[in-house]
Design an enzyme around this catalytic site. Structure first.
Site, PDB file in Angstrom:
ATOM      1  N   LYS A   9       0.787  -1.233   0.000  1.00 13.29           N
ATOM      2  CA  LYS A   9       0.000   0.000   0.000  1.00 13.29           C
ATOM      3  C   LYS A   9       0.817   1.280   0.000  1.00 13.29           C
ATOM      4  O   LYS A   9       0.312   2.332  -0.382  1.00 13.29           O
ATOM      5  CB  LYS A   9      -0.943   0.027   1.208  1.00 13.29           C
ATOM      6  CG  LYS A   9      -2.049  -0.991   1.073  1.00 13.29           C
ATOM      7  CD  LYS A   9      -3.117  -0.798   2.116  1.00 13.29           C
ATOM      8  CE  LYS A   9      -4.184  -1.875   2.017  1.00 13.29           C
ATOM      9  NZ  LYS A   9      -4.670  -2.315   3.296  1.00 13.29           N
ATOM     10  N   LYS A  52      -6.964 -11.734  -2.360  1.00 13.09           N
ATOM     11  CA  LYS A  52      -7.976 -11.847  -1.306  1.00 13.09           C
ATOM     12  C   LYS A  52      -9.153 -10.920  -1.606  1.00 13.09           C
ATOM     13  O   LYS A  52      -8.981  -9.895  -2.275  1.00 13.09           O
ATOM     14  CB  LYS A  52      -7.369 -11.532   0.068  1.00 13.09           C
ATOM     15  CG  LYS A  52      -7.152 -10.060   0.344  1.00 13.09           C
ATOM     16  CD  LYS A  52      -6.957  -9.782   1.846  1.00 13.09           C
ATOM     17  CE  LYS A  52      -6.788  -8.280   2.061  1.00 13.09           C
ATOM     18  NZ  LYS A  52      -6.730  -7.824   3.420  1.00 13.09           N
ATOM     19  N   LYS A  56     -12.200  -4.999   0.739  1.00  5.49           N
ATOM     20  CA  LYS A  56     -13.226  -3.957   0.626  1.00  5.49           C
ATOM     21  C   LYS A  56     -12.767  -2.824  -0.276  1.00  5.49           C
ATOM     22  O   LYS A  56     -13.569  -2.080  -0.803  1.00  5.49           O
ATOM     23  CB  LYS A  56     -13.691  -3.445   1.988  1.00  5.49           C
ATOM     24  CG  LYS A  56     -12.634  -3.128   3.001  1.00  5.49           C
ATOM     25  CD  LYS A  56     -13.283  -2.862   4.372  1.00  5.49           C
ATOM     26  CE  LYS A  56     -12.421  -3.408   5.503  1.00  5.49           C
ATOM     27  NZ  LYS A  56     -13.067  -3.504   6.781  1.00  5.49           N
TER      28      LYS A  56
HETATM   29  P1  TYM Z   1      -8.897  -5.663   8.679  1.00  6.68           P
HETATM   30  O1  TYM Z   1      -9.813  -4.661   9.231  1.00  6.68           O
HETATM   31  O2  TYM Z   1      -8.223  -5.400   7.386  1.00  6.68           O
HETATM   32  O3  TYM Z   1      -9.655  -7.033   8.545  1.00  6.68           O
HETATM   33  C1  TYM Z   1     -10.459  -7.517   9.611  1.00  6.68           C
HETATM   34  C2  TYM Z   1     -10.373  -9.023   9.698  1.00  6.68           C
HETATM   35  O4  TYM Z   1     -10.901  -9.624   8.511  1.00  6.68           O
HETATM   36  C3  TYM Z   1      -9.955 -10.521   7.984  1.00  6.68           C
HETATM   37  N1  TYM Z   1     -10.092 -10.549   6.517  1.00  6.68           N
HETATM   38  C4  TYM Z   1     -10.226 -11.661   5.797  1.00  6.68           C
HETATM   39  N2  TYM Z   1     -10.275 -12.947   6.170  1.00  6.68           N
HETATM   40  C5  TYM Z   1     -10.427 -13.862   5.187  1.00  6.68           C
HETATM   41  N3  TYM Z   1     -10.547 -13.542   3.868  1.00  6.68           N
HETATM   42  C6  TYM Z   1     -10.508 -12.251   3.467  1.00  6.68           C
HETATM   43  N4  TYM Z   1     -10.635 -11.949   2.182  1.00  6.68           N
HETATM   44  C7  TYM Z   1     -10.339 -11.236   4.453  1.00  6.68           C
HETATM   45  N5  TYM Z   1     -10.264  -9.883   4.408  1.00  6.68           N
HETATM   46  C8  TYM Z   1     -10.098  -9.482   5.684  1.00  6.68           C
HETATM   47  C9  TYM Z   1      -8.611  -9.978   8.428  1.00  6.68           C
HETATM   48  O5  TYM Z   1      -7.619 -10.968   8.410  1.00  6.68           O
HETATM   49  C10 TYM Z   1      -8.940  -9.517   9.823  1.00  6.68           C
HETATM   50  O6  TYM Z   1      -8.906 -10.594  10.732  1.00  6.68           O
HETATM   51  N6  TYM Z   1      -4.938  -4.803  11.565  1.00  6.68           N
HETATM   52  C11 TYM Z   1      -6.244  -5.416  11.510  1.00  6.68           C
HETATM   53  C12 TYM Z   1      -7.186  -4.901  12.564  1.00  6.68           C
HETATM   54  C13 TYM Z   1      -6.611  -4.957  13.925  1.00  6.68           C
HETATM   55  C14 TYM Z   1      -6.517  -6.093  14.764  1.00  6.68           C
HETATM   56  C15 TYM Z   1      -5.865  -5.649  15.943  1.00  6.68           C
HETATM   57  C16 TYM Z   1      -6.915  -7.420  14.628  1.00  6.68           C
HETATM   58  C17 TYM Z   1      -6.059  -3.912  14.595  1.00  6.68           C
HETATM   59  N7  TYM Z   1      -5.615  -4.330  15.816  1.00  6.68           N
HETATM   60  C18 TYM Z   1      -5.587  -6.525  16.987  1.00  6.68           C
HETATM   61  C19 TYM Z   1      -6.636  -8.277  15.693  1.00  6.68           C
HETATM   62  C20 TYM Z   1      -5.972  -7.838  16.847  1.00  6.68           C
HETATM   63  C21 TYM Z   1      -6.833  -5.150  10.144  1.00  6.68           C
HETATM   64  O7  TYM Z   1      -6.496  -4.198   9.502  1.00  6.68           O
HETATM   65  O8  TYM Z   1      -7.799  -6.038   9.773  1.00  6.68           O
END
Ligand code: TYM
Length: 341
Positions: A119, A208, A211
């Site tokens: 990114k 993947k 969004k």
């Molecule tokens: P984020 O907001 O991008 O995504 C949220 C969760 O959804 C999962 N995910 C997917 N799983 C399977 N297939 C997909 N296509 C897919 N797209 C998204 C992500 O793996 C994630 O579990 N950094 C994190 C948010 C965060 C967090 C944390 C998570 C911040 N602090 C502490 C756990 C613990 C994030 O950007 O996820």
């Protein structure tokens, strides 16, 4: 106040709507684990609102935040005194611990994070938040001694970084200030998956489902009408092998649909794959997946509509009062180690 129970923790950013990938990769596994373990484990579900402003500052955060909590409840999350649901920015210890961890993280290791490489790397205009976001994520996890962190496969690299930072800090302190989150293979097993879950882009199944993908029919949003979502499934990219089987390297499109079907039905992938073995018509198979997605969304959206904003705010405020004590106690321990207190 210290943590004596095991903690299971996760968060989902609220940039716009959530996808079916977020639901199947993170939300649903967390809800299933929470319902199974909340009698004797702490369940921490939080909204990483500070992570959200890394990319979007557009006035939609509050509405999306409330909606994301409704999603957990609509997915069947059962509440009790061990289940905490809170907003990251309402617990200032997250930001403060992130700063201290910044002083333990190296440019080299943070530069290797794939999300940053994809990114922002190499552009002068990249904001520092995009670079540093995995360190804040480490703080989110380590503040609460979380052992299990149900996330999709794309976040596994950040969990490894979290383990490295915790280990380095503990070494410096000469004692176990932080609990190390479990290694990623163990995390996947705990979530009930062989590997990390990764739902693919419907049009380009090498990637993947995201969004931020530009093409609308490459992603299913939880706010899509059930009919529109079914159409997207029908138009998903497949292949010319003409066999319904699980083979992610050669048939990523079909394998992705099998994975979606299995997760939505709550039936093991091997069982679902066996049911469709020998079928050579993709139309029939896609129609079955489309029907499942349609039924899921209709039911899910009806449940979301029943939950009021006030109900959500009450849950948040109560949890925030409780977890801030745990977070503050951990932060104080850390501040002492580095000489700030
Ligand atoms: P984020 O907001 O991008 O995504 C949220 C969760 O959804 C999962 N995910 C997917 N799983 C399977 N297939 C997909 N296509 C897919 N797209 C998204 C992500 O793996 C994630 O579990 N950094 C994190 C948010 C965060 C967090 C944390 C998570 C911040 N602090 C502490 C756990 C613990 C994030 O950007 O996820």
């Amino acid at each position: 106040m210290t943590n004596t129970k095991q903690t299971i923790l996760t968060g989902i950013r609220v940039n716009g709507e959530m996808t079916l990938g977020n639901h199947l990769g993170a939300l649903l596994p967390m809800v299933r684990l929470a319902n199974k373990h909340s009698v004797n484990s702490n369940i921490n579900i939080f909204v990483p609102d500070l992570h959200t402003i890394i990319s979007d500052i557009d006035g939609t955060l509050q509405a999306n935040l409330i909606k994301s909590i409704k999603y957990y409840l609509a997915a069947g999350l059962k509440l009790n005194q061990n289940v905490h649901i809170y907003r990251q920015s309402y617990i200032p210890a997250h930001s403060e611990l992130a700063w201290i961890l910044n002083c333990f993280a190296t440019m080299g290791e943070v530069s290797r994070m794939i999300q940053y490489k994809e990114k922002g790397e190499g552009k002068d205009s990249t904001n520092v938040g995009i670079f540093d976001y995995p360190v804040l994520m480490a703080a989110d996890i380590l503040l609460y001694d979380a052992r299990y962190v149900p996330v999709g496969e794309d976040q596994f690299q950040h969990l490894e970084l979290t383990r490295d930072l915790a280990e380095r800090f503990n070494h410096r302190a000469g004692r176990e200030v932080f609990v190390l989150p479990a290694p990623t293979a163990e995390q996947a097993k705990f979530m009930g998956a062989n590997d990390g879950i990764r739902i693919r882009d419907l049009q380009n199944p090498e990637r993947k489902m995201s969004k931020s993908a530009a093409a609308e029919n490459s992603k299913i949003m939880l706010s899509d009408t059930p009919e529109a979502a079914a159409k997207k499934v029908m138009s998903a990219t497949t292949d010319s092998v003409n066999k319904v089987q699980f083979d992610m390297s050669n048939q990523p499109g079909i394998s992705n649909l099998l994975q979606i079907l299995s997760l939505l039905q709550g039936i093991p992938l091997a069982t679902v794959t066996a049911e469709w073995a020998g079928v050579t018509q993709y139309g029939e198979f896609k129609a079955a997946v489309a029907e499942e997605v349609k039924a899921f969304l209709a039911d899910f959206q009806a449940r979301v509509a029943e939950i009021s904003d006030r109900e959500v705010l009450d849950i948040l405020e109560e949890s925030e009062a409780e977890v801030s004590k745990i977070a503050q106690a951990k932060l104080l321990e850390v501040q002492k180690v580095v000489g700030l207190r």
